[in-house]
Design an enzyme around this catalytic site. Structure first.
Site, short mmCIF file in Angstrom:
data_model
loop_
_atom_site.label_atom_id
_atom_site.label_comp_id
_atom_site.label_asym_id
_atom_site.label_seq_id
_atom_site.Cartn_x
_atom_site.Cartn_y
_atom_site.Cartn_z
N SER A 61 -2.17 2.94 -11.19
CA SER A 61 -2.57 1.87 -12.12
C SER A 61 -3.89 2.23 -12.79
CB SER A 61 -2.71 0.54 -11.36
OG SER A 61 -3.74 0.63 -10.39
N ALA B 172 -6.90 1.98 -1.45
CA ALA B 172 -8.08 1.11 -1.36
C ALA B 172 -9.30 1.82 -0.78
CB ALA B 172 -7.74 -0.12 -0.53
N HIS C 211 -4.79 7.66 -9.60
CA HIS C 211 -4.25 6.32 -9.34
C HIS C 211 -3.06 6.07 -10.23
CE1 HIS C 211 -7.72 5.43 -6.90
NE2 HIS C 211 -8.45 5.97 -7.86
N GLU D 4 -9.08 12.93 -8.07
CA GLU D 4 -8.74 11.55 -7.69
C GLU D 4 -7.70 11.04 -8.67
OE1 GLU D 4 -12.13 8.88 -7.51
OE2 GLU D 4 -10.85 7.19 -8.09
N ARG E 262 7.67 -3.25 -3.15
CA ARG E 262 6.95 -4.46 -3.56
C ARG E 262 6.09 -4.16 -4.78
NH1 ARG E 262 6.50 -4.66 2.06
NH2 ARG E 262 7.81 -6.27 2.91
N PRO F 91 -3.64 4.31 2.14
CA PRO F 91 -3.01 3.12 2.71
C PRO F 91 -2.10 2.36 1.76
CG PRO F 91 -5.36 2.76 2.37
CD PRO F 91 -5.10 4.24 2.16
N ASN F 92 -0.99 1.93 2.31
CA ASN F 92 0.00 1.05 1.67
C ASN F 92 0.87 1.75 0.63
OD1 ASN F 92 -0.67 -1.39 3.10
ND2 ASN F 92 -2.56 -1.41 1.93
N ASP G 218 -18.14 11.94 1.38
CA ASP G 218 -18.82 13.05 2.08
C ASP G 218 -17.87 14.23 2.29
OD1 ASP G 218 -21.12 11.52 2.17
OD2 ASP G 218 -20.88 10.93 4.27
N TYR H 107 2.87 -1.18 -9.84
CA TYR H 107 2.92 0.22 -9.41
C TYR H 107 4.20 0.96 -9.83
CZ TYR H 107 -1.07 -1.21 -6.61
OH TYR H 107 -2.29 -1.67 -6.22
N ASN I 163 -4.52 10.24 -3.99
CA ASN I 163 -4.52 8.81 -4.28
C ASN I 163 -4.97 8.14 -2.98
OD1 ASN I 163 -4.18 6.15 -4.85
ND2 ASN I 163 -2.12 6.34 -5.69
N ARG J 298 -8.19 -3.76 -13.95
CA ARG J 298 -7.81 -4.68 -12.87
C ARG J 298 -9.06 -5.39 -12.32
NH1 ARG J 298 -3.96 -1.85 -8.77
NH2 ARG J 298 -3.66 -4.04 -8.22
O1 CA2 Z 1 -3.28 2.38 -8.61
C1 CA2 Z 1 -3.36 3.02 -7.55
O2 CA2 Z 1 -2.75 4.07 -7.36
C2 CA2 Z 1 -4.22 2.48 -6.39
O3 CA2 Z 1 -4.82 3.59 -5.74
C3 CA2 Z 1 -3.26 1.76 -5.47
C4 CA2 Z 1 -3.96 1.08 -4.30
C5 CA2 Z 1 -5.11 0.20 -4.79
O4 CA2 Z 1 -5.84 -0.32 -3.69
C6 CA2 Z 1 -6.07 0.97 -5.69
O5 CA2 Z 1 -7.07 0.08 -6.16
C7 CA2 Z 1 -5.32 1.56 -6.88
C8 CA2 Z 1 -2.98 0.18 -3.55
C9 CA2 Z 1 -1.75 0.86 -3.09
C10 CA2 Z 1 -0.88 -0.20 -2.50
O6 CA2 Z 1 0.41 0.03 -2.94
C11 CA2 Z 1 1.30 -0.99 -2.81
C12 CA2 Z 1 2.59 -0.71 -3.18
C13 CA2 Z 1 3.52 -1.69 -3.11
C14 CA2 Z 1 3.21 -2.94 -2.63
C15 CA2 Z 1 1.91 -3.22 -2.24
C16 CA2 Z 1 0.95 -2.23 -2.32
#
Ligand code: CA2
Length: 147
Positions: A102, A77, A100, A98, A18, A10-11, A87, A23, A74, A107
């Site tokens: 960041s 959340a 990421h 896995e 953003r 997601p996202n 599972d 990121y 990735n 964090r």
């Molecule tokens: O660091 C990562 O790759 C994460 O998987 C990114 C997730 C976050 O929930 C994980 O804790 C770490 C969030 C991805 C959201 O990406 C955005 C990109 C631009 C603007 C807002 C969110």
């Protein structure tokens, strides 16, 4: 040529639009292009996808178990919340890495816990878009060393 699924949760479709301070400035399309290029170098077919829906991620894990040699994921959340992903990772019988962008450990505390990590082969985080390249190389090494 072995296929690796590179799955995004997601996202991550918002990347580059953003929060570039956290990121990076690259879009998900930029990262896909990097992965396809790395796949060419390593002799891997890359199937790169993104969804905002947990159930679809699970469906893709099941699909990968019949058709791919491994998964780089990735899970966004869902990493921190999804028993279903844990599972599925345990169930499918192919290696899951896995990753990421960041460094989740530097964090908020709620990002320190991964439900996926105990079921995954390993975890890569904190290297921005290069985390994807590291994950592909980790899977490639596994493919060449494990029987
Ligand atoms: O660091 C990562 O790759 C994460 O998987 C990114 C997730 C976050 O929930 C994980 O804790 C770490 C969030 C991805 C959201 O990406 C955005 C990109 C631009 C603007 C807002 C969110």
């Amino acid at each position: 040529m072995p296929t690796i699924f590179v799955l995004n949760g997601p996202n991550l479709n918002l990347l580059g639009k953003r929060e570039p301070g956290i990121y990076g400035g690259q879009t998900l399309a930029d990262i896909e292009a990097m992965c396809l290029e790395e796949g060419r170098k390593l002799g891997l077919t890359i199937d790169f996808r993104q969804t905002n829906h947990e159930g679809l991620l699970i469906d893709w894990f099941h699909e990968a178990s019949g058709s791919a040699a491994g998964i780089a994921v990735n899970a966004g959340a869902y990493t921190h919340t999804s028993v279903a992903l844990h599972d599925a990772t345990r169930a499918i019988g192919i290696p899951v890495v896995e990753l990421h962008l960041s460094n989740v450990h530097a964090r908020e505390e709620f990002r320190h816990k991964s439900l996926l990590a105990p079921a995954a082969k390993g975890v890569i985080c904190g290297f921005g878009a290069h985390s994807y390249i590291l994950a592909l190389n980790a899977l490639n090494t596994l493919l060449h060393t494990s029987k």
